[in-house]
Scaffold this active site. Structure first.
Site, PDB file in Angstrom:
ATOM      1  N   ALA A 120       0.843  -1.200   0.000  1.00  0.00           N
ATOM      2  CA  ALA A 120       0.000   0.000   0.000  1.00  0.00           C
ATOM      3  C   ALA A 120       0.878   1.250   0.000  1.00  0.00           C
ATOM      4  O   ALA A 120       1.104   1.872   1.031  1.00  0.00           O
ATOM      5  CB  ALA A 120      -0.930  -0.029   1.208  1.00  0.00           C
TER       6      ALA A 120
ATOM      7  N   ALA B 138       1.583   4.551  -3.029  1.00  0.00           N
ATOM      8  CA  ALA B 138       0.712   5.558  -3.647  1.00  0.00           C
ATOM      9  C   ALA B 138      -0.470   4.890  -4.366  1.00  0.00           C
ATOM     10  O   ALA B 138      -1.640   5.103  -4.016  1.00  0.00           O
ATOM     11  CB  ALA B 138       1.526   6.407  -4.619  1.00  0.00           C
TER      12      ALA B 138
ATOM     13  N   LYS C  12       1.482  -0.599 -22.416  1.00  0.00           N
ATOM     14  CA  LYS C  12       1.775   0.242 -21.246  1.00  0.00           C
ATOM     15  C   LYS C  12       3.273   0.504 -21.115  1.00  0.00           C
ATOM     16  O   LYS C  12       3.693   1.590 -20.714  1.00  0.00           O
ATOM     17  CB  LYS C  12       1.225  -0.433 -19.980  1.00  0.00           C
ATOM     18  CG  LYS C  12       1.516   0.294 -18.674  1.00  0.00           C
ATOM     19  CD  LYS C  12       0.665   1.525 -18.474  1.00  0.00           C
ATOM     20  CE  LYS C  12       1.112   2.448 -17.354  1.00  0.00           C
ATOM     21  NZ  LYS C  12       1.116   1.936 -16.018  1.00  0.00           N
TER      22      LYS C  12
ATOM     23  N   GLU D 140      12.155   1.044 -11.078  1.00  0.00           N
ATOM     24  CA  GLU D 140      11.695  -0.109 -11.871  1.00  0.00           C
ATOM     25  C   GLU D 140      12.317  -0.114 -13.270  1.00  0.00           C
ATOM     26  O   GLU D 140      11.823  -0.803 -14.158  1.00  0.00           O
ATOM     27  CB  GLU D 140      10.171  -0.076 -11.968  1.00  0.00           C
ATOM     28  CG  GLU D 140       9.487  -0.231 -10.624  1.00  0.00           C
ATOM     29  CD  GLU D 140       7.972  -0.211 -10.702  1.00  0.00           C
ATOM     30  OE1 GLU D 140       7.331  -1.103 -10.124  1.00  0.00           O
ATOM     31  OE2 GLU D 140       7.420   0.715 -11.333  1.00  0.00           O
TER      32      GLU D 140
HETATM   33  O1  PAF Z   1       4.421   4.883 -13.307  1.00  0.00           O
HETATM   34  C1  PAF Z   1       3.624   5.823 -13.300  1.00  0.00           C
HETATM   35  O2  PAF Z   1       3.852   6.882 -12.721  1.00  0.00           O
HETATM   36  C2  PAF Z   1       2.286   5.624 -14.012  1.00  0.00           C
HETATM   37  O3  PAF Z   1       2.312   4.384 -14.652  1.00  0.00           O
HETATM   38  C3  PAF Z   1       1.872   6.705 -15.012  1.00  0.00           C
HETATM   39  C4  PAF Z   1       0.607   6.239 -15.714  1.00  0.00           C
HETATM   40  C5  PAF Z   1       2.972   7.005 -16.017  1.00  0.00           C
HETATM   41  C6  PAF Z   1       1.423   7.964 -14.322  1.00  0.00           C
HETATM   42  O4  PAF Z   1       2.432   8.660 -13.672  1.00  0.00           O
END
Ligand code: PAF
Length: 308
Positions: free
Chosen positions: A8, A10, A186, A269
């Site tokens: 948990a 953001a 994504k 990441e």
């Molecule tokens: O990693 C992030 O911050 C999110 O995936 C995104 C959609 C780019 C928004 O900040």
């Protein structure tokens, strides 16, 4: 429905808070940010949006005690924390629980599948933007579509119920039978937005408001798209760029998850986002020099000066 949010931070707190407000029995679990959990326990979770603050009463814990009762377990830890988090929760995990990951990047699924059957695993992506602004306080800084699918097998009535709950919670959600395509679509967005905002120490809007960065982001997205096409993505270059820019606009005030990590001095990441594009590009013999450069710069902690 009983929902357990593992990690948990953001985004996990945002999803958990919205689901609790929609009537689900939610427990937010975070063993490392003890202060965040303590504040939620004593004063509730505050979700801040457009200058107003929504107070939500939701259960929070630093120990995964009630995990076995969960109908749905949401994995919201960072990609690189997945193996450790799964090992921690595995002894308490109920094989009948659905497990949902909306994590950024690709490659951590194998860590989840060590403990969860592909038939109970839901994998998805979200374009929601959330920033942890203090203990017990999350800023909902951008609204975007969430898409998810079942790792193995067709959609069921239980999954329909999860989708309906997410929608009731004001989280616009679609089901998709093509998870690999979702993940790589994504990746293109995160490849362009996350490292550039992290290097420039700017919210997501900089990707569209700064003409030079906009050009770089577009080139990074198109390079990632070449690799993503091998994973079912059928976007054209201009569609991929448009998607990046749409997310950057809708989450313009958000501090990307990578910038939040960099600001806190935590690992990012990058290896699961741009690093994954580079690795996959090598395998497919597709050059990815821009993604390699961004991976190296983030790994080396190089921050750039951004003109005011
Ligand atoms: O990693 C992030 O911050 C999110 O995936 C995104 C959609 C780019 C928004 O900040």
């Amino acid at each position: 429905m009983r929902i357990y949010i593992v990690g948990a931070g953001a985004l996990g707190s945002l999803f958990g808070g919205l689901l609790a407000r929609a009537g689900a029995h939610v427990c937010l679990y975070n063993p490392s940010n003890v202060e965040h959990i303590r504040v939620i326990q004593s004063a509730g979770l505050a979700i801040e949006r457009d200058g107003s603050s929504l107070k939500i009463t939701v259960e929070a814990t630093t120990t995964p005690d009630a995990l076995a009762e969960a109908d749905l377990v949401g994995i919201f830890v960072k990609a690189h924390q997945t193996a450790r988090a799964m090992e921690q929760i595995a002894p308490k995990l109920n094989p009948r629980s659905w497990v949902l990951s909306l994590q950024n990047g690709v490659g951590m699924e194998s860590e989840i599948l060590r403990f969860v059957s592909g038939e109970r695993f839901l994998r998805g992506v979200t374009a929601q933007g959330a920033t942890l602004v203090g203990p017990g306080r999350v800023r909902w800084a951008g609204v975007g579509l969430t898409r998810l699918g079942r790792w193995e097998g067709p959609i069921t009535s239980e999954i329909e119920a999860i989708l309906a709950l997410l929608r009731r919670a004001e989280i616009e959600t679609e089901y998709s039978g093509e998870i690999e395509r979702l993940l790589w679509e994504k990746i293109i967005i995160n490849c362009a937005i996350n490292p550039l905002t992290a290097l420039c120490d700017q919210p997501n809007g900089v990707i569209v408001h700064d003409a030079e960065l906009r050009e770089v982001a577009g080139a990074v997205a198109c390079e990632a798209l070449r690799v993503a096409r091998a994973h079912g993505v059928t976007l054209t270059d201009s569609e991929a760029v448009e998607r990046v820019e749409t997310v950057a606009c809708r989450t313009a005030q958000n501090i990307s998850s990578m910038l939040q990590d960099v600001r806190r001095g935590r690992p990012t990441e990058i290896d699961y986002i741009n690093g994954a594009v580079v690795r996959e590009g090598r395998r497919l013999q597709i050059p990815t020099p821009l993604n390699l450069l961004l991976t190296r710069l983030i790994a080396a902690g190089r921050m750039l000066e951004h003109p005011a």
